[in-house]
Design an enzyme around this catalytic site. Structure first.
Site, PDB file in Angstrom:
ATOM      1  N   ARG A  17       0.858  -1.201   0.000  1.00 10.74           N
ATOM      2  CA  ARG A  17       0.000   0.000   0.000  1.00 10.74           C
ATOM      3  C   ARG A  17       0.888   1.244   0.000  1.00 10.74           C
ATOM      4  NH1 ARG A  17      -0.739   0.927   6.164  1.00 10.74           N
ATOM      5  NH2 ARG A  17       0.382  -0.851   7.003  1.00 10.74           N
ATOM      6  N   GLY A  18       0.236   2.409   0.067  1.00  9.17           N
ATOM      7  CA  GLY A  18       0.924   3.657   0.352  1.00  9.17           C
ATOM      8  C   GLY A  18       1.984   4.061  -0.663  1.00  9.17           C
ATOM      9  N   ILE A  19       3.021   4.700  -0.157  1.00 12.27           N
ATOM     10  CA  ILE A  19       4.097   5.201  -1.010  1.00 12.27           C
ATOM     11  C   ILE A  19       4.782   4.040  -1.726  1.00 12.27           C
ATOM     12  CG2 ILE A  19       6.367   6.325  -0.952  1.00 12.27           C
ATOM     13  CD1 ILE A  19       5.251   8.042   1.441  1.00 12.27           C
ATOM     14  N   ALA A  93       9.645   0.001   3.669  1.00 10.60           N
ATOM     15  CA  ALA A  93       8.846  -0.654   4.711  1.00 10.60           C
ATOM     16  C   ALA A  93       9.187  -0.036   6.063  1.00 10.60           C
ATOM     17  CB  ALA A  93       9.131  -2.154   4.729  1.00 10.60           C
ATOM     18  N   GLY A 162       5.409  11.956  21.256  1.00 10.60           N
ATOM     19  CA  GLY A 162       5.052  10.540  21.244  1.00 10.60           C
ATOM     20  C   GLY A 162       5.717   9.741  20.145  1.00 10.60           C
ATOM     21  N   TYR A 166      10.165   6.431  16.365  1.00 12.73           N
ATOM     22  CA  TYR A 166      10.101   6.536  14.899  1.00 12.73           C
ATOM     23  C   TYR A 166      11.088   7.604  14.405  1.00 12.73           C
ATOM     24  CZ  TYR A 166       8.037   7.669  10.306  1.00 12.73           C
ATOM     25  OH  TYR A 166       7.835   7.933   8.969  1.00 12.73           O
ATOM     26  N   PRO A 196       9.938  12.329   2.876  1.00 18.80           N
ATOM     27  CA  PRO A 196       8.601  12.894   2.649  1.00 18.80           C
ATOM     28  C   PRO A 196       8.106  13.649   3.866  1.00 18.80           C
ATOM     29  CG  PRO A 196       8.626  10.478   2.381  1.00 18.80           C
ATOM     30  CD  PRO A 196       9.891  10.878   3.068  1.00 18.80           C
ATOM     31  N   GLY A 197       7.312  14.682   3.603  1.00 13.83           N
ATOM     32  CA  GLY A 197       6.452  15.218   4.650  1.00 13.83           C
ATOM     33  C   GLY A 197       5.210  14.341   4.709  1.00 13.83           C
TER      34      GLY A 197
END
Ligand SMILES: NC(=O)c1ccc[n+]([C@@H]2O[C@H](COP(=O)([O-])OP(=O)(O)OC[C@H]3O[C@@H](n4cnc5c(N)ncnc54)[C@H](OP(=O)(O)O)[C@@H]3O)[C@@H](O)[C@H]2O)c1
Length: 257
Positions: A17-19, A93, A162, A166, A196-197
């Site tokens: 999915r996604g980018i 990933a 939080g 990451y 990326p933003g």
């Protein structure tokens, strides 16, 4: 501009999915062979594969767990066995930890983050990329040509309450790219980072409120958030023969933030 990607073997991690999916499709449009990894969403990876084939690429789907060195090495070996090598690696990933915004969710205070949670994010998102690059490099050295694009994150610079694990993982990958560039450049392998933003992936759209997304877009110099395709185009440029000597760089795709 010629990307030279026809029949190149491209490994895109996290392409269910996604980018990652948008990147797999962008490589497919250049006529590449595209290996698509997934962790839990096999159906998503198969959907990407169908779309890769429809876009003119040759897909190969493989399961891959960033947190398991054996899984990483066997995924890379499977691509090598299928296509005789790997020309391009896109390391996208990711294990998000607590970094995905969810309306109404209280982020844990730093002192309340369970050490096991911190270690899981670092072990997957940093160690997993380390093992992947280690496994891919011999296959690129054999061909005396390669392109590696690692996905960073603007959050490593801006921070978010939080999201320390990451952010720390993405900052670590920035350091990895800088040193790796010195080691692999003479072998014809160019390594870069795309930063990326916040991007309008399915995951972000599912968890962020419309008001949050509207405010976010308005806060950007370009006036709009990234689509996954915006990021994918930057990745394909750096991860192709169109990139002749851009090396060890971090390219921000943020709408000007
Ligand atoms: N989206 C953004 O706003 C944004 C902003 C800055 C940076 N980035 C970076 O861009 C990259 C792509 O982001 P995205 O938003 O497209 O991600 P995403 O939609 O959340 O997709 C994440 C991918 O990673 C895979 N994955 C998750 N945990 C894994 C694990 N333990 N082992 C192996 N694979 C695993 C997922 O596989 P399954 O679905 O099969 O589980 C999925 O394919 C990431 O590196 C992210 O940090 C994204």
């Amino acid at each position: 501009m010629k990307t030279g990607l026809t029949d190149k073997a491209v490994l895109v991690t996290g392409a269910s999915r996604g980018i990652g999916r948008a990147t797999a499709l962008a490589y497919a449009a250049e006529g590449a062979r595209v290996a698509i990894t997934y962790h839990s969403d096999e159906a998503g990876a198969k959907e990407t594969a169908e779309r890769v084939a429809a876009a003119g690429g040759t897909p190969h789907v493989v399961r891959y767990d960033l947190g398991d060195e054996d899984s990483v090495r066997s995924a890379v070996a499977s691509v090598g066995a299928e296509w005789g090598g790997v020309d391009v690696l896109v390391a996208g990933a990711v294990e998000w930890g607590e970094a995905i915004p969810r309306p109404g969710r209280k982020m844990p205070a730093f002192e309340e983050v369970p050490p096991a949670q911190w270690q899981r994010v670092l072990r997957t998102s940093v160690d997993g990329v380390f093992h992947t690059v280690q496994a891919v490099l011999p296959l690129m050295r054999d061909r005396e040509w390669g392109r590696i694009v690692v996905l960073g994150a603007g959050l490593a610079e801006t921070g978010l309450p939080g999201a320390a694990a990451y952010g720390a993982a993405k900052a670590a990958l920035h350091g990895l790219v800088r040193s790796l560039a010195w080691e692999v450049g003479p072998a014809g392998i160019l390594v870069n980072e795309v930063v990326p933003g916040q991007t309008l992936t399915e995951n972000v759209l599912a968890h962020a409120s419309p008001a949050f997304l509207e405010n976010k877009a308005a806060s950007l110099p370009s006036g709009r958030m990234n689509t996954p395709e915006d990021v994918a185009r930057a990745i394909v440029f750096l991860g192709s023969a169109a990139n002749g000597n851009i090396h060890g760089e971090a390219l921000r795709v943020t709408g000007g933030l």
